[in-house]
Design an enzyme around this catalytic site. Structure first.
Site, short mmCIF file in Angstrom:
data_model
loop_
_atom_site.label_atom_id
_atom_site.label_comp_id
_atom_site.label_asym_id
_atom_site.label_seq_id
_atom_site.Cartn_x
_atom_site.Cartn_y
_atom_site.Cartn_z
CG ASP A 151 -2.31 0.58 0.84
OD1 ASP A 151 -2.34 1.76 0.43
OD2 ASP A 151 -3.33 -0.12 0.95
CB ALA A 191 -7.85 -6.28 2.17
CE LYS A 192 -4.46 -0.17 -2.13
NZ LYS A 192 -5.20 0.48 -1.02
NE ARG A 193 -5.03 -9.20 3.59
CZ ARG A 193 -4.83 -8.05 4.23
NH1 ARG A 193 -4.35 -6.98 3.59
NH2 ARG A 193 -5.10 -7.94 5.52
CB THR A 246 -8.96 -3.16 -2.76
OG1 THR A 246 -8.33 -3.27 -1.48
CG2 THR A 246 -9.99 -2.05 -2.71
#
Lengths: 291, 291
Positions: free
Chosen positions: A106, B102-104, B131
């Site tokens: 991030d 969460a951008k996992r 996300t």
């Protein structure tokens, strides 16, 4: 801080030399594969914690590091995260280096929060190193580099992964993004290189693409590689040899399921003994690659 | 399931039409920016929970969705995750759609565990959408697509982000990886498109690159865009107009700090009222973009 014995790459080199084994055991507590006797009647998070603590006891002294996979703990909610905290503490107490497999990425204050949450000794986990997903760009890694410099921590940036779909985006086209990211990893690691000429900015490089191994080693001479895809996913000892430097340092082969669980659907009557036996087998298999 | 009223893109379209506001408020409980009166004497996780629940009350009915940022909760350890669970429940109870930031991104059983942990109603969070960071390849998204199909959930895949370093890797070279990923997003969303010709596979597209906006809209006509970088990071109303379809659907503008916190270092004497006032201001600013 680079070059001091407390930097991550130097601690990792010392631990690999001490055990003679350039490897790491993944702690992936698949809920449906935990031993029935252990899981019976326990909250799933307590079962994951007990299983991983058993695994830690079984592999301590055999391999230099463990790699807990955050996803399996997160899926169990906040009790799962409490279990992860206990597992990381247990591993550190057992003298193992802890590489958290989180693949976080991030920017700005959010990246800072992830760095605090995964690496800071004053934070909930305080791991030695963490895996990072670089898609957002170089600044997504900046707060983690600050922990490399200030606290002797390390990172492994996804560069070339072992899944078939890695081809679609990582290494596609005339100017693959994986090469750009690899060049950045090398530059950041080189300027922080320690006693062995290896820095704290490592890369995840697949065991499954032997034809590319020499390319990655040449592109990132100052980086440690974390190497998934060995064994179960098809990579063998000869497939990964070119990922190592001539002195046997520079790569850490990962095995998770192959050590944690018996093959097929059979159950371990004594799972801790089973893990110890398979860990020693894995260690013997890869020891010839090491220093 | 596509086309049924319970699919994520159709629920999102209905909520945007009902409020008239194509926007979403980010829930980023920066520990050092929480109101002193609220945080005083509380465990940091309890302060984050209380602040976010206040924010949810203040924005419910004004915007259709909120976007909790996992990193700020994770940095507080397992009590932070328990707070996140309470915040997600509170938002759903208030009638807000919940997009987990969460951008996992992982593969195989690990990706499956992340999908269960973020989206499943039987899991700890049960968010409407999440996300995802796509670096590992298309199969890192497969378990999430299964939740789109089975449970009416949605995803927003990072394609073009708003940070300066996005240029280094996402859109570099003659054949940028962001275009490849965008084409994949379009194909997966088109084949699942609902009543409005929009599917559950969305993309994160920056507000800060107006020159690229028409390109992304044309590349992904069947996808919702989640749009960061508006306001604080420089994007204005005219910069994002081309991200919308002609009918005012297709994009969701994000504001987090701009709504949650007063400008500068001043404190809100009544923070909930302050959030409500700033949320209405933000909503008015972007309402002309919507349906």
């Amino acid at each position: 801080m680079s070059g001091t014995p407390s930097s991550f790459p130097d601690r990792l080199a010392a631990a690999v030399r001490q055990t003679g084994v350039p490897a790491c055991v993944g702690l992936d507590p698949h809920p449906e594969r935990l031993p029935e006797h252990l899981a019976h009647g326990l909250h799933p998070a307590d079962a994951a914690r007990a299983f991983c603590l058993d695994a830690i006891e079984a592999v301590a002294g055999v391999v230099p590091a463990v790699k807990p996979q955050v996803a399996f703990f997160e899926a169990l909610g906040s009790p799962g995260l409490a279990a992860l905290e206990a597992v990381v503490r247990g591993a550190r107490d057992a003298g193992l280096l802890v590489i958290l497999d989180a693949k976080r990425g991030d920017i700005g204050s959010t990246a800072e929060a992830y760095a605090r949450g995964t690496l800071d000794d004053a934070g909930p986990l305080g791991c030695d190193a963490v895996t990072l997903s670089p898609y957002l760009g170089p600044e997504s890694l900046t707060p983690f580099l600050a922990r490399c410099d200030r606290e002797g921590k390390g990172v492994f940036v996804l560069v070339r992964t072992s899944n078939p779909g890695a081809e679609a985006w990582q290494v596609a086209g005339p100017d693959p993004v994986a090469d750009r990211i690899g060049s950045w990893v090398e530059a950041e690691s080189a300027r922080r290189a320690g006693d062995h000429g290896l820095g704290p900015v490592g890369a995840v490089i697949a065991a499954t693409v032997p034809a590319e191994a020499a390319h990655w080693r040449a592109l990132m001479p100052h980086s440690w590689f974390l190497v998934p895809g060995f064994g179960a996913q098809g990579g063998g000892v000869e497939d990964v040899r070119a990922l190592f430097r001539d002195d046997g340092l520079g790569a850490l082969i990962v095995s998770a399921r192959g050590v944690l669980f018996p093959p097929g659907r059979t159950a371990d009557p004594d799972w801790k003994k089973g893990i110890a036996i398979r860990a020693r087998g894995f260690a013997q298999q890869v020891a010839s690659l090491g220093p």
